[in-house]
Motif scaffolding. Structure first.
Motif, mmCIF file in Angstrom:
data_model
loop_
_atom_site.group_PDB
_atom_site.id
_atom_site.type_symbol
_atom_site.label_atom_id
_atom_site.label_comp_id
_atom_site.label_asym_id
_atom_site.label_seq_id
_atom_site.Cartn_x
_atom_site.Cartn_y
_atom_site.Cartn_z
ATOM 1 N N GLY A 1 67.742 -64.238 -71.133
ATOM 2 C CA GLY A 1 68.471 -64.959 -70.090
ATOM 3 C C GLY A 1 68.526 -64.238 -68.764
ATOM 4 N N VAL A 2 67.532 -63.366 -68.476
ATOM 5 C CA VAL A 2 67.529 -62.662 -67.187
ATOM 6 C C VAL A 2 67.082 -63.625 -66.090
ATOM 7 N N SER A 3 67.421 -63.271 -64.857
ATOM 8 C CA SER A 3 66.995 -64.078 -63.710
ATOM 9 C C SER A 3 66.671 -63.157 -62.543
ATOM 10 N N LYS A 4 65.947 -63.701 -61.594
ATOM 11 C CA LYS A 4 65.572 -62.931 -60.395
ATOM 12 C C LYS A 4 66.807 -62.813 -59.512
ATOM 13 N N ILE A 5 67.316 -61.594 -59.337
ATOM 14 C CA ILE A 5 68.548 -61.389 -58.573
ATOM 15 C C ILE A 5 68.352 -60.470 -57.379
ATOM 16 N N SER A 6 67.140 -59.930 -57.224
ATOM 17 C CA SER A 6 66.922 -58.951 -56.161
ATOM 18 C C SER A 6 65.423 -58.853 -55.878
ATOM 19 N N THR A 7 65.100 -58.120 -54.834
ATOM 20 C CA THR A 7 63.707 -57.761 -54.603
ATOM 21 C C THR A 7 63.413 -56.470 -55.364
ATOM 22 N N THR B 1 53.062 -55.144 -59.565
ATOM 23 C CA THR B 1 53.167 -56.592 -59.383
ATOM 24 C C THR B 1 53.849 -57.177 -60.619
ATOM 25 N N VAL B 2 54.576 -58.280 -60.427
ATOM 26 C CA VAL B 2 55.395 -58.890 -61.474
ATOM 27 C C VAL B 2 54.736 -60.180 -61.947
ATOM 28 N N HIS B 3 54.710 -60.390 -63.266
ATOM 29 C CA HIS B 3 54.001 -61.525 -63.859
ATOM 30 C C HIS B 3 54.796 -62.159 -64.993
ATOM 31 N N PRO B 4 55.700 -63.115 -64.698
ATOM 32 C CA PRO B 4 56.352 -63.852 -65.784
ATOM 33 C C PRO B 4 55.326 -64.742 -66.484
ATOM 34 N N MET B 5 55.386 -64.809 -67.807
ATOM 35 C CA MET B 5 54.448 -65.648 -68.548
ATOM 36 C C MET B 5 55.069 -66.187 -69.825
ATOM 37 N N ILE C 1 63.349 -61.646 -71.093
ATOM 38 C CA ILE C 1 63.071 -63.073 -71.255
ATOM 39 C C ILE C 1 63.914 -63.830 -70.222
ATOM 40 N N THR C 2 63.266 -64.610 -69.391
ATOM 41 C CA THR C 2 63.980 -65.332 -68.336
ATOM 42 C C THR C 2 64.730 -66.534 -68.911
ATOM 43 N N GLN C 3 65.550 -67.141 -68.063
ATOM 44 C CA GLN C 3 66.274 -68.353 -68.447
ATOM 45 C C GLN C 3 65.308 -69.502 -68.727
ATOM 46 N N ASN C 4 64.069 -69.413 -68.210
ATOM 47 C CA ASN C 4 63.027 -70.422 -68.467
ATOM 48 C C ASN C 4 62.147 -70.044 -69.652
ATOM 49 N N ASP C 5 62.573 -69.030 -70.427
ATOM 50 C CA ASP C 5 61.855 -68.582 -71.627
ATOM 51 C C ASP C 5 60.496 -67.972 -71.298
ATOM 52 N N GLU C 6 60.393 -67.314 -70.144
ATOM 53 C CA GLU C 6 59.185 -66.566 -69.804
ATOM 54 C C GLU C 6 59.455 -65.078 -70.000
ATOM 55 N N ILE C 7 58.410 -64.339 -70.358
ATOM 56 C CA ILE C 7 58.507 -62.901 -70.555
ATOM 57 C C ILE C 7 58.022 -62.229 -69.271
ATOM 58 N N VAL C 8 58.799 -61.279 -68.756
ATOM 59 C CA VAL C 8 58.476 -60.613 -67.493
ATOM 60 C C VAL C 8 57.596 -59.391 -67.779
ATOM 61 N N LEU C 9 56.342 -59.471 -67.361
ATOM 62 C CA LEU C 9 55.429 -58.337 -67.458
ATOM 63 C C LEU C 9 55.143 -57.797 -66.065
ATOM 64 N N ILE C 10 54.619 -56.591 -66.024
ATOM 65 C CA ILE C 10 54.196 -55.993 -64.763
ATOM 66 C C ILE C 10 52.737 -55.562 -64.899
ATOM 67 N N ARG C 11 52.115 -55.330 -63.760
ATOM 68 C CA ARG C 11 50.796 -54.704 -63.718
ATOM 69 C C ARG C 11 50.872 -53.515 -62.770
ATOM 70 N N GLN C 12 50.294 -52.398 -63.228
ATOM 71 C CA GLN C 12 50.213 -51.230 -62.355
ATOM 72 C C GLN C 12 49.027 -50.366 -62.764
ATOM 73 N N GLY D 1 67.463 -59.224 -63.483
ATOM 74 C CA GLY D 1 68.633 -58.587 -64.068
ATOM 75 C C GLY D 1 69.524 -59.607 -64.751
ATOM 76 N N GLY D 2 70.697 -59.139 -65.162
ATOM 77 C CA GLY D 2 71.642 -60.001 -65.867
ATOM 78 C C GLY D 2 71.194 -60.215 -67.303
ATOM 79 N N GLY D 3 71.681 -61.296 -67.911
ATOM 80 C CA GLY D 3 71.281 -61.645 -69.267
ATOM 81 C C GLY D 3 72.056 -60.886 -70.329
ATOM 82 N N THR D 4 71.627 -61.068 -71.552
ATOM 83 C CA THR D 4 72.234 -60.431 -72.724
ATOM 84 C C THR D 4 71.268 -59.390 -73.262
#
Length: 195
Positions: free
Chosen positions: A136-142, A152-156, A58-69, A108-111
């Motif tokens: 509280g995760v955030s984008k910290i890298s590629t 592919t990465v899909h925050p929602m 869950i990002t700091q903006n309250d989005e859930i990070v999903l992927i597609r593959q 990365g990061g967060g609790t």
């Protein structure tokens, strides 16, 4: 719910066990077993896998990070949680989950907390899937993908995620169950951004 362990079925006795195939991604053994009632099964097949991991991030903006593959077994591209295998000696389950999230998404990061344990098929498989909740995760890298990965990465939002579940777009059962638990926990705690 109270359970009376004295009435639980007894474990089977393994009489003989031999490996039919032993590779990192496919290990199968054939067990001969004796049931508590005295009957024997001479050819019970068991698949051995290392522990699997997935992450509800869950990002700091309250989005859930999903992927597609793409998944070759079903021949389709689908939405999933970031996930992987615990296969590096000395690495904890939590460290492996953090590594997989970072490699697949760059987040990365967060609790972090343990969220859920599941078995894909307890009758035939030995491994457990460990789900972690990272808030509280955030984008910290590629992304740092393996040469065989194309992700592919899909925050929602949680509303978008709920719609995907309802439409049958999360077909990986080991990912759908923790997502549904997460969505239910949000409903039971109105006004809060995380369970």
């Amino acid at each position: 719910m109270a359970m009376n362990k004295h009435t639980d079925p007894e474990p089977w006795e393994v009489i003989e066990s031999r490996y039919l195939h032993k590779e990192p991604w496919l290990t199968m053994r054939k067990d001969s077993v004796r049931l508590p009632n005295g009957k024997n099964i001479d050819d019970f097949y068991v698949w051995e896998y290392p522990p699997w991991l997935n992450v509800i991030a869950i990002t700091q903006n309250d989005e859930i990070v999903l992927i597609r593959q793409y998944r070759h077994g079903i021949g389709k591209v689908s939405f999933e949680l970031p996930a992987g295998v615990h296969d590096k000696p000395g690495e904890t389950l939590l460290d492996a989950a953090k590594r997989e999230l970072l490699e697949e998404t760059g987040y990365g990061g967060g609790t972090w907390t343990k969220w859920m344990e599941l078995s894909a098929n307890p009758a035939l498989q030995t491994n457990i899937t460990h789900t972690f909740l990272a808030t509280g995760v955030s984008k910290i890298s590629t992304q740092k993908l393996d040469e065989t990965e194309e992700i592919t990465v899909h925050p929602m939002t949680s509303q978008e995620l709920a719609a995907l579940v309802e439409q049958g777009e999360i077909i990986q059962a080991l990912h759908a169950a923790p997502i549904i638990k997460y969505l239910c926990s949000r409903q039971s705690q109105p006004g809060e951004h995380s369970p």
